[in-house]
Design an enzyme around this catalytic site. Structure first.
Site, mmCIF file in Angstrom:
data_model
loop_
_atom_site.group_PDB
_atom_site.id
_atom_site.type_symbol
_atom_site.label_atom_id
_atom_site.label_comp_id
_atom_site.label_asym_id
_atom_site.label_seq_id
_atom_site.Cartn_x
_atom_site.Cartn_y
_atom_site.Cartn_z
ATOM 1 C CG ASN A 150 -0.162 -0.460 2.869
ATOM 2 O OD1 ASN A 150 0.829 -1.181 2.746
ATOM 3 N ND2 ASN A 150 -0.295 0.368 3.558
ATOM 4 C CD GLN A 180 -4.476 -0.177 -1.123
ATOM 5 O OE1 GLN A 180 -4.254 0.203 -2.150
ATOM 6 N NE2 GLN A 180 -4.290 0.598 -0.208
ATOM 7 C CB SER A 200 -11.340 -3.087 2.043
ATOM 8 O OG SER A 200 -11.292 -2.163 2.020
ATOM 9 C CB CYS A 324 -3.577 2.873 8.159
ATOM 10 S SG CYS A 324 -4.488 2.265 6.286
HETATM 11 N N1 PLP Z 1 -4.722 -3.916 3.586
HETATM 12 C C1 PLP Z 1 -4.031 -2.959 3.281
HETATM 13 C C2 PLP Z 1 -3.074 -3.705 1.949
HETATM 14 C C3 PLP Z 1 -4.466 -1.934 3.002
HETATM 15 O O1 PLP Z 1 -3.821 -0.591 2.862
HETATM 16 C C4 PLP Z 1 -5.635 -1.344 4.432
HETATM 17 C C5 PLP Z 1 -6.113 -0.235 4.327
HETATM 18 O O2 PLP Z 1 -5.320 0.693 3.946
HETATM 19 C C6 PLP Z 1 -6.301 -2.171 4.816
HETATM 20 C C7 PLP Z 1 -5.351 -3.594 4.625
HETATM 21 C C8 PLP Z 1 -7.102 -2.157 5.496
HETATM 22 O O3 PLP Z 1 -8.293 -1.958 5.193
HETATM 23 P P1 PLP Z 1 -9.852 -1.338 5.727
HETATM 24 O O4 PLP Z 1 -9.524 -0.173 5.930
HETATM 25 O O5 PLP Z 1 -11.049 -1.485 4.795
HETATM 26 O O6 PLP Z 1 -9.647 -2.149 7.335
#
Ligand code: PLP
Length: 379
Positions: A150, A180, A200, A324
């Site tokens: 990401n 992603q 997601s 995040c």
């Molecule tokens: N995994 C990756 C690679 C992500 O980029 C993200 C969110 O940025 C997530 C998991 C988490 O997804 P969610 O925001 O739907 O919980």
């Protein structure tokens, strides 16, 4: 006019998805478990939405489970895999550049006595298939590897990991965080050879609050939430039909224009690489990655948070690394061993089917301006 270039953090909900959610909320709002026609119609629609998402994955409808987000899908897959393999060992292989939605459940398992190998990326920001093969052991019960990073946009060798697991004859189940990668890098779970896969909604122009997990048919996993028995008894709770309707609509719309969208994002990325490196003195592209929608750059000597705020005042939105992390330094750039000056100046630019060259031009102008004004302010 705003210029949104942070599509890896979240995406605007597309019209088709918003319309589908509205219809599910105002017309087909029955409880799918109810036995009268309003309910059975909702159950029928739910079946269609599941089939639509399955088509997007390239799998069977019964292999799709709806969740509340990518994080839940990652957590569930990891828990389910170690539970299935609990008699076979306590070793997990993952990468040092996974999202925290994978790293944190792995750390929780470490506290319960599991041993976790975190594979380190090379300077190109990916993981070598040989490193995966070398890490596998007789007691490896889970390999969790993301499809697209990401922060870097690099593609990880998931299919090679699957082959390595088979070749080693170890019992590991393979989970892929494709949050992603979905609708950005064409794949099917079968081609990747995965047992579990997570996506997601809000990264693909569906609303926040909906995700999905692929579970290979035949794996008898434990429930995530116990209760009324929805989602084949594995994730109870009345189905969020409007969210699911929107997810299915976003998958359908994304699938229909996939080739053109991928070409558009790849062209934009190439344009951005050229435009930004020519216009902004000192700017370095960290990696051109391979996914079409993520471009990490750095302005060495500048603090990315300051640049992000400066751009935001101009109506230009990019991220300083991963949104995040909530201000914590990125473990991904730490794993890449970037010099501090470069790490502090990292910005992530990310595109979507609706990003334009004008957005990239605005960013180039904004960064040029930031270079002049912030440099003056610092000197
Ligand atoms: N995994 C990756 C690679 C992500 O980029 C993200 C969110 O940025 C997530 C998991 C988490 O997804 P969610 O925001 O739907 O919980």
């Amino acid at each position: 006019m705003a210029h949104y270039l942070d599509n890896a953090a979240t995406t605007p909900v597309r019209q088709e998805a918003a319309q589908a959610a509205l219809e599910a909320m105002t017309e087909g709002w029955g409880n799918p478990s109810a036995r009268y026609d309003l309910g059975t119609r909702a159950a029928e629609r739910l079946k269609e939405w599941r089939a639509e998402v399955a088509l997007g994955f390239g799998c069977l409808p019964e292999e799709v489970f709806f969740t509340s987000c990518g994080t839940e899908s990652d957590n569930w897959a990891i828990q389910a895999a170690v539970e299935l393999n609990k008699r076979k060992g306590k070793h997990i292989v993952t990468t040092a550049i996974e999202h925290s939605a994978v790293l944190e459940p792995c750390r929780a398992l470490e506290r319960q006595g599991y041993e976790v190998t975190y594979l380190q990326p090379g300077r190109d920001g990916t993981i070598s298939p040989e490193a995966v093969a070398a890490a596998l052991r007789e007691d490896t019960v889970l390999v969790s590897m993301m499809l697209v990073n990401n922060e870097l946009g690099t593609i990880l060798p998931v299919a090679e990991a699957a082959r390595a697991i088979r070749a080693a004859g170890c019992p590991a189940l393979l989970h892929c965080d494709a949050v992603q990668g979905f609708l950005k890098v064409p794949f099917t779970p079968k081609e990747l050879g995965v047992d579990f896969l997570s996506i997601s909604g809000h990264k693909i122009h569906a609303p926040k609050g909906i995700g999905a997990m692929y579970v290979r048919k035949g794996l008898n996993i434990q429930p995530m939430i116990r209760g009324g028995g929805q989602e084949s008894g594995l994730r109870s709770g009345t189905e969020p039909t409007s969210q699911i309707a929107a997810l299915a609509a976003a998958v359908k719309a994304g699938r229909e224009t996939l080739e053109a969208d991928l070409r558009h994002m790849a062209d934009l990325k190439a344009y951005a690489v050229e435009r930004l490196t020519v216009s902004v003195p000192g700017l370095r592209v960290l990696t051109e990655g391979s996914a079409p929608h993520i471009l990490p750059i750095t302005l060495p000597g500048y603090k990315s948070e300051v640049v992000v705020r400066f751009l935001s005042d101009l109506g230009i939105y990019v991220s300083s690394g991963s949104a995040c992390h909530k201000g914590k330094p990125s473990h991904v750039f730490a794993a890449l061993n970037l010099p501090k000056k470069e790490r502090d100046g990292v910005l992530r630019v990310s595109f979507s089917y609706d990003t334009t060259r004008e957005d990239v031009d605005a960013l180039a102008q904004g960064l040029e301006q930031a270079g002049r004004q912030l440099f003056t302010a610092l000197s």
